[in-house]
Design an enzyme around this catalytic site. Structure first.
Site, mmCIF file in Angstrom:
data_model
loop_
_atom_site.group_PDB
_atom_site.id
_atom_site.type_symbol
_atom_site.label_atom_id
_atom_site.label_comp_id
_atom_site.label_asym_id
_atom_site.label_seq_id
_atom_site.Cartn_x
_atom_site.Cartn_y
_atom_site.Cartn_z
ATOM 1 N N GLY A 42 0.837 -1.192 0.000
ATOM 2 C CA GLY A 42 0.000 0.000 0.000
ATOM 3 C C GLY A 42 0.873 1.243 0.000
ATOM 4 C CB ALA A 46 -1.103 4.373 6.411
ATOM 5 C CG HIS A 268 -19.615 10.696 4.120
ATOM 6 N ND1 HIS A 268 -20.381 11.773 3.770
ATOM 7 C CD2 HIS A 268 -18.433 11.185 4.571
ATOM 8 C CE1 HIS A 268 -19.668 12.878 4.014
ATOM 9 N NE2 HIS A 268 -18.501 12.543 4.495
ATOM 10 C CB SER A 286 -16.169 17.632 1.235
ATOM 11 O OG SER A 286 -15.683 17.994 2.504
ATOM 12 N NE ARG A 332 -17.572 12.079 7.835
ATOM 13 C CZ ARG A 332 -16.384 11.953 7.276
ATOM 14 N NH1 ARG A 332 -15.800 10.775 7.261
ATOM 15 N NH2 ARG A 332 -15.789 12.969 6.727
ATOM 16 C CG HIS A 403 -16.704 7.895 3.329
ATOM 17 N ND1 HIS A 403 -16.142 8.182 2.115
ATOM 18 C CD2 HIS A 403 -16.074 8.687 4.229
ATOM 19 C CE1 HIS A 403 -15.223 9.138 2.280
ATOM 20 N NE2 HIS A 403 -15.156 9.443 3.546
ATOM 21 N NE ARG A 437 -12.573 7.986 8.758
ATOM 22 C CZ ARG A 437 -12.845 9.067 8.029
ATOM 23 N NH1 ARG A 437 -12.553 10.268 8.485
ATOM 24 N NH2 ARG A 437 -13.406 8.955 6.853
#
Lengths: 637, 250
Positions: A42, A46, A268, A286, A332, A403, A437
């Protein structure tokens, strides 16, 4: 009662844990670092940040991504921003407040120590990105600008227009490029990890497929880092990129890594509604739009008038009504459920009645159209491209969509899974976001893990591993390569009558229906049966044409969907086990009289970590201990 | 809607390519261009033919993975739009659509519509970065940056690295791509120490990769999905001239 799950959370007071832990961890001296080979899968925020930083430190790094360049990882699509406890606005922010907001936003299902560390390093992330040349938005005085995001009452979100993820990823990509040029990182694009290899119980490498030539190869390392993102594409339709998949983490799970909280998925609230069956993905608008947009649905059921003809008093600004103190910036999970509620009530708008309005009329009146254009221009353009509607004139139509996934491979405080040597970073792990989150926290976590956490913790593992890296022709690698090839051959030889996409769509619809925004006992049990049936049909009736030794996109998809067909079952199993509602996991049987999530801290304040041995999932529980925050029903009223 | 497609098919980098004809019947007008290709591919797979290979990933216009030359124009007829954000309602019912890969010496075809753009990565590796070791950065507000400079840097940084500029240029020049990166980093105070070395190394690598030169056609700007301005090419040329002179003097 932790079944051997040791989270390795350091002792001492919360705010001292990370410094103490760094001091207590073993180091690798600079001259010795080049003797260690780190395999990173990946190249997003990260993985890319970890590869660049470990390369800079002097480790030898091999980094893999399925895209044609590390610059395309899906972190790039994050729009709104990145949180950091800088308190540049002098509005009462602090590390503790960011920590508290994140723990509360996650509905008290994350680890205190991990979240505190995240908040603690958040300020360094902004400094790091500015130093790399990330062009964050600035005020006229030249200082960094901030905006607000859901679940917070301070302005701590840094942003680069509506392209924050892109700019942060390009910063990572630039740092990574420098290390590639220096020879410290060897980059393998268009390469997919298809298996994890364990030697003597330690993760010591991976088996990959070159997506251009089909070559199956082994890569040995002293440690393996997975930073492969989330599993949102199990739903087929999501805001993830088309290539996002669960294969790397699921393969690791099959080799012994515990999968934690797979049922925690984030829906989301502000995405463009689905328009048809052919649709291949959903597009996010967004959350930052909720700074200035007001969410509403008609008060009357089945009101089909165009929005401009619905007078003010016949509109229900339901978020402002239900959650007056957070209003349109409610978190959310709560905003998504409120939208679903309005639509279930027959008050949805647009084709199929699956949509609500996000209205900028008031903001345009207050601030003028040019100001709104400067803040969100690219988002309005994107909305226009997809829907051919002008959101400066008529409200946007939005609906929740899959999401992000808070669940992921279980990791300890060092970001190491229960399989020694296997580390998991970013969205691919489970550790920081609990059951929900908060907006602008994914970028923060990805960069925290990659730039600051793993470089400090990996030495502790490596120090005990000197000389233990196996050669890539070790028997375990050969065996894994054979297994991978056998599976590919099997997929290619089925030659059935249905395409991979048709199975994926069927699975996705089922998951959305039974394991999406609302879940119940009967539905989940039904889904468990149906997934088995779909999977059985897949293995006798899928059609993946072509050969392995070529660029074969149908084959790539087939392998990924085969894993989703097993993983979906684990998600439902986890959702069935968690007989409470928390964050994004809403069990219809468990709600308050006014329809809010009803947590059960007595029985479910644990991380659910699933082991898979011989095909049967076994659950382990890591109890969550809260010493610094008071468990309360989450209220945004 | 119904379309006739003429699509470039090429099995591998060494084989000879050709156009093949396909029908695309019953396409919803709200489908994106790539969703139209998905539908065609589903039909091809079920018929036992090999599906058309094309690059794509985010499908929201930001990752830069999708490409395609559509009726002669990279990313198709809509301004400031990637192929994945192009919708079929912008085409006429019954229209014939020609679909080709991005063509440039530095972007060899891998298969069908998929090309190799690794040359862009190598240009970036030559100098498209600001050295900033994790852990050594000063406070983010330590160096104020005037809003106009920050905004201009952001305009340049918006490049998605898709390569349409190269595909559109009669010389297959990559100067819009390189100009954007050189300008983004060169406009910021943090980018000054490496500014001269950066532009020399990136331009040299660009030339070595086989990209052509700029002769002011501005086709690149016309097709750029991120609307990168050719003014950044001029800025790069200025930096390059200064850097070259300094290099020869020092």
């Amino acid at each position: 009662m932790n079944n051997g799950l040791d989270s390795k959370i350091p002792g001492g007071p919360l705010e001292k844990k990370w410094s103490k832990h760094k001091f207590d961890s073993k180091l690798i001296n600079p001259a010795n670092r080049r003797k260690y080979e780190i395999v990173i899968v990946g190249s997003g925020l990260a993985g890319g940040a970890a590869a660049a930083t470990l390369g800079e430190l002097g480790y030898r790094v091999k980094c893999f991504c399925y895209q044609d360049s590390p610059r395309r990882a899906h972190s790039i699509a994050a729009q709104g921003g990145i949180n950091a406890a800088k308190n540049y606005q002098n509005d009462g922010d602090s590390v503790f407040r960011l920590f508290y907001d994140t723990i509360k936003g996650g509905d008290f299902r994350s680890r205190e120590a991990n979240v505190y560390r995240l908040a603690e390093v958040s300020a360094n992330i902004i400094d790091q990105c500015v130093a790399q040349g990330v062009p964050f938005a600035r005020e006229y005085g030249g200082l960094l600008a901030n905006r607000s995001f859901g679940g917070a009452q301070v302005s701590r979100t840094f942003y680069a227009r509506g392209q924050t993820g892109q700019q942060l990823l390009l910063g990572v990509y630039a740092a990574l490029s420098k290390q590639i040029a220096a020879g410290n990182v060897r980059m393998h694009p268009r390469t997919e990890m298809l298996d994890l290899v364990l030697v003597d119980g330690h993760a010591k490498g991976i088996v990959t497929r070159d997506m251009v030539t089909g070559e199956i190869a082994s890569h040995a390392g002293d440690a393996v880092l997975l930073a492969t993102g989330g599993y949102g594409n199990v739903f087929y339709l999501s805001t993830n990129a088309k290539g996002c998949n669960v294969t790397a983490t699921y393969r690791a799970h099959k080799k012994g890594a515990y999968f934690a909280n797979p049922c925690f998925t984030q829906i989301h609230p502000t995405c463009i509604p689905v328009t048809g069956e052919y649709q291949s993905k959903l597009t996010l608008m967004s959350e930052s739009l909720r700074n200035d947009g007001r969410v509403w649905a008609p008060k009357a059921k089945g009101d089909k008038r165009p929005p401009a003809q619905i007078p003010e008093e016949e509109r229900d600004y339901y978020l402002e009504r239900k959650y007056p103190s957070f209003g349109n910036l409610a978190p959310r999970d709560i905003s998504s459920r409120a939208a679903k509620e309005a639509c279930d009530d027959g008050r949805g708008v647009g084709p199929g009645g699956l949509g609500v309005y996000l209205d900028f009329a008031d903001a345009i009146k207050r601030l003028s159209e040019p100001v709104i254009r400067e803040r969100y221009g690219n988002l309005f353009d994107m909305y226009h491209k997809i829907t051919s509607e002008d959101a400066y004139k008529t409200p946007m139509r939005i609906y929740p969509a899959v999401h992000y996934t808070m669940g992921g491979l279980w990791v300890d405080y060092n970001l190491m899974s229960n399989v020694p040597g296997l580390h998991v970073l970013g969205e691919a792990n489970f550790s920081d976001h609990g059951a929900n989150r908060l907006g602008a926290s994914a970028l923060m976590q990805g960069l925290a893990d990659g730039y600051f956490v793993i470089p400090a913790t990996i030495g502790n593992y490596l120090a005990t591993q000197t000389g233990k890296r196996p050669p890539p022709d070790h028997a375990e690698f050969k065996k894994a390569e054979e297994d991978v090839l056998a599976r590919i051959k099997k997929l290619l030889n089925i030659n059935g009558k249905r395409t991979v996409d048709s199975f994926h769509r069927e699975l996705g619809l089922l998951m959305w229906d039974k394991c999406g925004m609302a879940r119940n006992d009967a539905g989940l049990k039904e889904a468990l049966n149906r997934i088995k049936e779909i999977r059985e049909e897949f293995w006798v009736n899928v059609k993946a044409p072509g050969a392995n030794e070529e660029l074969n996109q149908a084959l790539e998809k087939a392998g990924r969907v085969a894993d989703f067909l097993e993983f979906g079952e684990l998600m439902c199993l986890d959702a069935l086990d968690r007989k409470e509602s928390c964050g994004g996991h809403f069990r219809e049987e468990h709600q308050t009289p006014d329809g809010e999530a009803l947590r059960d801290d007595e029985n479910f304040a644990y991380v659910s970590a699933w082991e898979r041995t011989d095909g049967t999932p076994v659950q382990h529980k890591e109890p969550l201990v809260f010493e610094n925050v008071h468990l309360a029903q989450r209220s945004y009223k | 809607m119904n379309f006739k497609l003429r699509v470039w098919r090429q099995e591998n980098p060494k084989s000879e390519g050709r156009f093949a004809n396909y029908e695309a019947p019953d396409i919803p007008s709200d489908a994106s261009f790539l969703e139209m290709l998905d539908i065609v591919n589903e039909g091809l797979i079920l018929k036992g033919d090999s599906p058309i290979a094309f690059d794509h990933d985010c499908r929201e216009g930001i990752c830069g993975m999708c490409s395609l030359v559509i009726n002669g124009t990279p990313h198709g007829p809509e301004k400031a739009t990637t192929t994945c954000q192009l919708y079929m309602r912008h085409f006429r019912d019954g229209q014939t659509i020609h679909i080709e890969p991005f063509r440039a010496k530095a972007f060899p075809v891998i298969r069908d519509l998929v090309v190799n753009r690794a040359a862009f990565d190598r240009i970036q590796q030559a100098g498209g970065f600001i050295t900033a070791r994790a852990g050594s950065a000063p406070d983010g507000n330590a160096v104020p940056i005037a809003k106009p400079a920050a905004d201009l840097a952001m305009d340049a940084a918006a490049c998605i690295g898709c390569g349409a500029c190269v595909a559109a240029c009669p010389n297959s020049s990559a100067m819009l791509f390189v100009g954007a990166k050189v300008s983004h980093l060169g406009l910021l105070p943090q980018g000054q120490p490496e500014r001269m070395r950066r532009v020399l190394n990136m331009v040299k690598t660009m030339d070595n990769e086989g990209f052509g030169n700029c002769t002011n056609h501005y086709e690149c700007e016309a097709v750029c999905p991120a609307e990168i301005s050719v003014a950044f090419i001029a800025r790069m040329n200025r930096d390059y001239a200064i850097a070259s002179v300094r290099e020869s003097v020092e």
